[in-house]
Design a protein around this motif. Structure first.
Motif, short mmCIF file in Angstrom:
data_model
loop_
_atom_site.label_atom_id
_atom_site.label_comp_id
_atom_site.label_asym_id
_atom_site.label_seq_id
_atom_site.Cartn_x
_atom_site.Cartn_y
_atom_site.Cartn_z
N UNK A 522 0.84 -1.20 0.00
CA UNK A 522 0.00 0.00 0.00
C UNK A 522 0.87 1.25 0.00
N UNK A 523 1.84 1.27 0.91
CA UNK A 523 2.68 2.46 1.05
C UNK A 523 3.55 2.69 -0.18
N UNK A 524 4.01 1.61 -0.78
CA UNK A 524 4.85 1.73 -1.98
C UNK A 524 4.05 2.27 -3.16
N UNK A 525 2.83 1.75 -3.34
CA UNK A 525 1.99 2.25 -4.42
C UNK A 525 1.65 3.72 -4.20
N UNK A 526 1.30 4.07 -2.97
CA UNK A 526 0.93 5.47 -2.70
C UNK A 526 2.14 6.40 -2.84
N UNK A 527 3.32 5.92 -2.49
CA UNK A 527 4.50 6.76 -2.70
C UNK A 527 4.67 7.06 -4.19
N UNK A 528 4.46 6.06 -5.02
CA UNK A 528 4.53 6.28 -6.47
C UNK A 528 3.43 7.23 -6.93
N UNK A 529 2.19 6.96 -6.54
CA UNK A 529 1.07 7.77 -7.01
C UNK A 529 1.23 9.22 -6.58
N UNK A 530 1.53 9.46 -5.32
CA UNK A 530 1.67 10.83 -4.83
C UNK A 530 2.86 11.53 -5.51
N UNK A 531 3.98 10.82 -5.64
CA UNK A 531 5.15 11.39 -6.31
C UNK A 531 4.83 11.75 -7.75
N UNK A 532 4.11 10.88 -8.43
CA UNK A 532 3.78 11.12 -9.83
C UNK A 532 2.81 12.28 -9.98
N UNK A 533 1.89 12.42 -9.03
CA UNK A 533 1.01 13.61 -9.05
C UNK A 533 1.84 14.88 -8.89
N UNK A 534 2.82 14.84 -8.00
CA UNK A 534 3.67 16.01 -7.77
C UNK A 534 4.50 16.34 -9.00
N UNK A 535 5.06 15.32 -9.63
CA UNK A 535 5.86 15.56 -10.83
C UNK A 535 4.99 16.09 -11.96
N UNK A 536 3.79 15.52 -12.10
CA UNK A 536 2.88 15.99 -13.15
C UNK A 536 2.50 17.44 -12.94
N UNK A 537 2.25 17.83 -11.68
CA UNK A 537 1.89 19.21 -11.38
C UNK A 537 3.03 20.16 -11.71
N UNK A 538 4.27 19.76 -11.45
CA UNK A 538 5.42 20.61 -11.79
C UNK A 538 5.51 20.83 -13.30
N UNK A 539 5.23 19.78 -14.05
CA UNK A 539 5.33 19.86 -15.52
C UNK A 539 4.19 20.71 -16.09
N UNK A 540 2.98 20.49 -15.57
CA UNK A 540 1.80 21.17 -16.11
C UNK A 540 1.64 22.59 -15.58
N UNK A 541 2.20 22.85 -14.40
CA UNK A 541 2.15 24.18 -13.76
C UNK A 541 0.71 24.65 -13.61
N UNK A 542 0.43 25.87 -14.08
CA UNK A 542 -0.90 26.44 -13.84
C UNK A 542 -1.99 25.71 -14.60
N UNK A 543 -1.62 24.84 -15.55
CA UNK A 543 -2.63 24.11 -16.32
C UNK A 543 -3.45 23.18 -15.43
N UNK A 544 -2.90 22.76 -14.29
CA UNK A 544 -3.67 21.84 -13.44
C UNK A 544 -4.96 22.49 -12.96
N UNK A 545 -4.99 23.82 -12.92
CA UNK A 545 -6.19 24.51 -12.44
C UNK A 545 -7.32 24.47 -13.47
N UNK A 546 -7.01 24.01 -14.69
CA UNK A 546 -8.07 23.83 -15.69
C UNK A 546 -8.70 22.44 -15.58
N UNK A 547 -8.09 21.57 -14.75
CA UNK A 547 -8.60 20.20 -14.60
C UNK A 547 -9.87 20.19 -13.75
N UNK A 548 -10.79 19.35 -14.14
CA UNK A 548 -12.05 19.21 -13.40
C UNK A 548 -12.00 17.92 -12.59
N UNK A 549 -12.07 18.08 -11.26
CA UNK A 549 -12.10 16.93 -10.35
C UNK A 549 -13.31 17.10 -9.46
N UNK A 550 -14.29 16.20 -9.55
CA UNK A 550 -15.51 16.34 -8.73
C UNK A 550 -15.18 16.51 -7.25
N UNK A 551 -15.89 17.40 -6.60
CA UNK A 551 -15.77 17.72 -5.17
C UNK A 551 -14.51 18.52 -4.85
#
Length: 780
Positions: A522-551
């Protein structure tokens, strides 16, 4: 050699040869007197969509968590078996479509009654992996001493979306009766016209309707239909066209307008097959081959094989290896076969590969032939990126997107959480509720999280930012669930309930348990998922604010919460014996040779453990692996394939090669299908990925050449393997030493190149390459 070939027809399904175009699948037996072709269509899953969320889950979750915190595991598991299971327990199952039978009329032949099961020296059957075409040919000795030669060619065209069987005879003429069958699980069967028969049915009350059609075109002779049979008489050449479809592929609104859905499907199939029949056969065949080779020919792997071994039939080669013989050519064949199978069962616009890819002979297959997402479905797609088949990865992403809607409902109603969640199985309807009532697997909540790491893998290999912008909200929404679901323990964020698929531990008091707090996987998968979200956000920068995520009203705020949660994920730990810990407590394992090695996810498919960057953890992983294997681990085909990947990552070439040998001797059917047992396709894909890993490994800004080259593969080459960073690699080696290589960059590449103990920094402009053959030079 890029083919499987045999000197006798298939007697068993596991000897038949698979064909597929992503949507349609077939198993060709190649029998002489009565040919049998078992057929599949991707959407033939029994039953309609249904809701299975347990209404008592959320109310009982706090009590279950408290039991686990207090070490009252048996009480927790008893309540979970009541309140947390799906209602009903099971998801839908994938089924066979049916069978085509072709009974030849050979009354004057000197043919034994058991000719289809006896070795016939005039018989030849092959699957050409380079063309995705199956050939069967045999001769019939007639009473008047004349020889009749019959040749059959089979393929399933992706461009023309149908199966074609071409038959021709020399020294005689073709006469046969063809039928469609689906045991007792259909509604109607009969003729449409003088050269077409059909079979149609439904998949349960209010479930999809399906239909299949078989049409014939003859040169010389005649064709007609009688009853439910298709009759060909005295033809020189015959072409059979087969199509199948179901109402799953159409909108509910469209299907409601059909007066008779089964009849409508038949009409659509006939109209489609008419268009194909108007085309020249050779042009249809060539279009099929060109389409297939546009994917298959991207990678080429060569090993120096002994010609005497190549001259043996595939089943004979397998028997030879089981008797202790060496056959490096079978490793190459497994590699090519895995690529062939992935192209054949997972194309853009189709459903993803299930437990059997697309090939299933049963109405009630093992484990329902579903999508098991605690290892098996993920393993299906391990070779997709490294073997230059990114398009074949797309069906998995499409299905993950479909899972979001139901996964949100499961997250909200079962756990009171935002985001979306999936357990260890899903089905054609993207069901995300718990499957079965098995303590070691059912209540695992990491399915969607693991699948989301495939989104990042695709981006890492392609550097496609448009794709990443679409993928980020899926990844972030999966992470959102865990922000709500996890709880703190000693300053760490952990999952509760948790489990380590599909293992069982023993507590100090002697009781067995499966559920726990914060398993290593569980912890290994979440470390990957959270890290990948962080890396994606760095690459996309302000574009992440155009993403639609319910709630979620502020995506940047969510991303900040993911970054903070990442800091609290507990590290990978080593126990007192020097092995990777599977649970937060140092429990004894109930089954020391368990097939799942979930806590080694960090070694592969993840890069959290590596020989160069985390040597202490790599050593602990070696000890973990050694312990499992010393107690019988690797006894299933897919587990053995995972082990080969582990050894490849640990750069233990000889152990990787030995486990390929063990896979061939213990876990491979005569048609090279992976043997769980029964057949599961994940092992085929897992070993293909492993062989690619033995030749080239890559991570962010790093390429490792020949990291795990076994002594048996002394001379060889590989072309077209893809690496992280949107580049490809060609290699050649002799006497176990690298003699030349080339790296072609489709994006700007700046990183480290590793070969043995040598490391060098490289920079390649987009669209350029470096090629080394004796000396370093950069070419356009």
């Amino acid at each position: 050699m890029e083919k499987l070939w045999y000197q006798k027809p298939a007697d068993e399904w596991e000897e038949a040869l698979p064909l597929g175009n992503g949507r349609l699948g077939a198993m060709v037996f190649g029998q002489i007197q009565k040919e049998q072709i078992q057929v599949n269509e991707e959407s033939i899953w029994y039953g309609k969509r249904r809701e299975r969320i347990n209404p008592d889950a959320k109310e009982n979750l706090p009590k279950i968590r408290e039991y686990i915190r207090n070490g009252q595991i048996q009480k927790a598991q008893k309540l979970m078996s009541l309140a947390m299971t799906g209602c009903p327990y099971g998801e839908r199952m994938y089924q066979t479509l049916g069978e085509i039978s072709i009974e030849m009329d050979l009354p004057e032949e000197k043919i034994e009654k058991d000719a289809d099961s006896a070795i016939n020296t005039t018989y030849y059957r092959e699957l050409d992996l380079s063309k995705a075409v199956c050939h069967v040919q045999h001769t019939c000795e007639k009473i008047e001493c004349k020889t009749m030669k019959i040749e059959r060619t089979y393929f399933i065209s992706h461009p023309d979306d149908c199966m074609i069987v071409h038959m021709k005879a020399s020294g005689g003429q073709l006469s046969f009766v063809a039928k469609l069958d689906c045991d007792k699980y259909f509604d109607s069967v009969g003729k449409c016209d003088d050269h077409t028969i059909f079979l149609s049915g439904n998949l349960g009350k209010d479930a999809p309707e399906f239909a299949m059609c078989l049409r014939a075109k003859v040169v010389g002779g005649s064709v007609k239909t009688i009853g439910q049979s298709l009759l060909v008489e005295k033809a020189d050449e015959v072409i059979l066209y087969f199509g199948a479809d179901s109402s799953f592929h159409y909108s509910e609104e469209e299907v409601k307008e059909w007066a008779d859905p089964q009849q409508k499907l038949v009409e659509k199939l006939i109209a489609h097959l008419d268009l194909v029949m108007e085309k020249d056969y050779e042009k249809v065949l060539m279009a099929h081959i060109q389409d297939y080779q546009s994917l298959y020919n991207r990678v080429s792997f060569q090993l120096k094989e002994e010609k005497s071994i190549e001259a043996l039939a595939t089943d004979e080669r397998l028997l030879r290896v089981k008797d202790g013989g060496e056959d490096i050519g079978l490793s190459k064949l497994l590699f090519d076969y895995g690529r062939y199978l992935l192209i054949s069962c997972s194309r853009p616009g189709t459903l993803p590969a299930n437990l059997q890819g697309i090939w299933n002979k049963e109405f009630r297959p093992a484990w329902d032939s579903k999508y098991t997402i605690n290892i098996n479905t993920e393993m299906n797609y391990w070779p997709a990126e490294s073997c230059a088949l990114s398009e074949c990865h797309q069906p998995l992403f499409d299905h993950l997107e479909r899972m979001r809607n139901h996964g949100r409902k499961v997250a909200r109603e079962m756990y009171g959480c935002r985001g979306f969640v999936a357990h260890h199985n899903t089905d054609i309807y993207a069901d995300c509720a718990p499957q079965d009532n098995c303590m070691s697997s059912t209540f695992w909540v990491m399915g969607a999280a693991w699948l989301c790491t495939h989104l990042w893998t695709h981006y890492a290999y392609t550097k496609d930012q448009d794709f990443l912008l679409k993928a980020y909200p899926i990844m972030a929404e999966a992470a959102l669930f865990f922000l709500d679901y996890m709880e703190e323990k000693n300053g760490d964020l952990v999952t509760n309930p948790s489990s380590s698929p599909e293992n069982t531990y023993i507590m100090p008091n002697g009781e067995s348990g499966c559920v726990c707090i914060g398993s290593a996987m569980d912890m290994e998968i979440l470390r990957d998922l959270f890290t990948e979200c962080c890396e994606a956000a760095k690459i996309l920068k302000e574009k992440i604010n155009t993403c639609v995520i319910p709630s979620v009203t502020n995506v940047s705020l969510l991303q900040g919460q993911i970054e903070e949660a990442l800091k609290k994920i507990p590290p990978i730990r080593i126990d007192s014996t020097g092995r990777i810990m599977e649970w937060m407590e140092e429990y004894e394992e109930k089954e020391l040779g368990h097939r799942h090695m979930s806590h080694l996810y960090a070694l592969y498919p993840s890069d959290q453990i590596s020989v160069d960057h985390t040597p202490e953890l790599a050593e602990a992983a070696k000890k973990t692996l050694k312990m499992r294997l010393s107690h019988g681990g690797g006894h299933t085909g897919w587990s053995r394939a995972w082990i080969i990947n582990f050894y490849a990552k640990l750069r233990d070439a000889e152990s990787a090669a030995e486990n390929i040998r063990l896979m061939l001797t213990n876990s491979t059917y005569p048609n090279l299908f992976d043997r769980h047992p029964p057949f599961q396709i994940d092992g085929n894909f897992g070993v293909t990925a492993a062989i690619a890993q033995m030749l080239v490994q890559s991570g962010e800004n790093e390429i490792i050449l020949l990291p795990s080259l076994p002594r048996q593969w002394a001379d060889g080459s590989v072309k077209g393997l893809r690496v992280v960073g949107n580049a490809s690699v060609d290699l050649a080696w002799k006497d176990g030493k690298l003699v030349e290589f080339a790296i072609y960059a489709d994006s700007e590449y700046n990183g480290t190149l590793v070969y043995g103990k040598k490391k060098s920094l490289i920079y390649i402009e987009k669209g350029k390459s470096i090629q080394v053959n004796g000396q370093l030079e950069q070419k356009k």
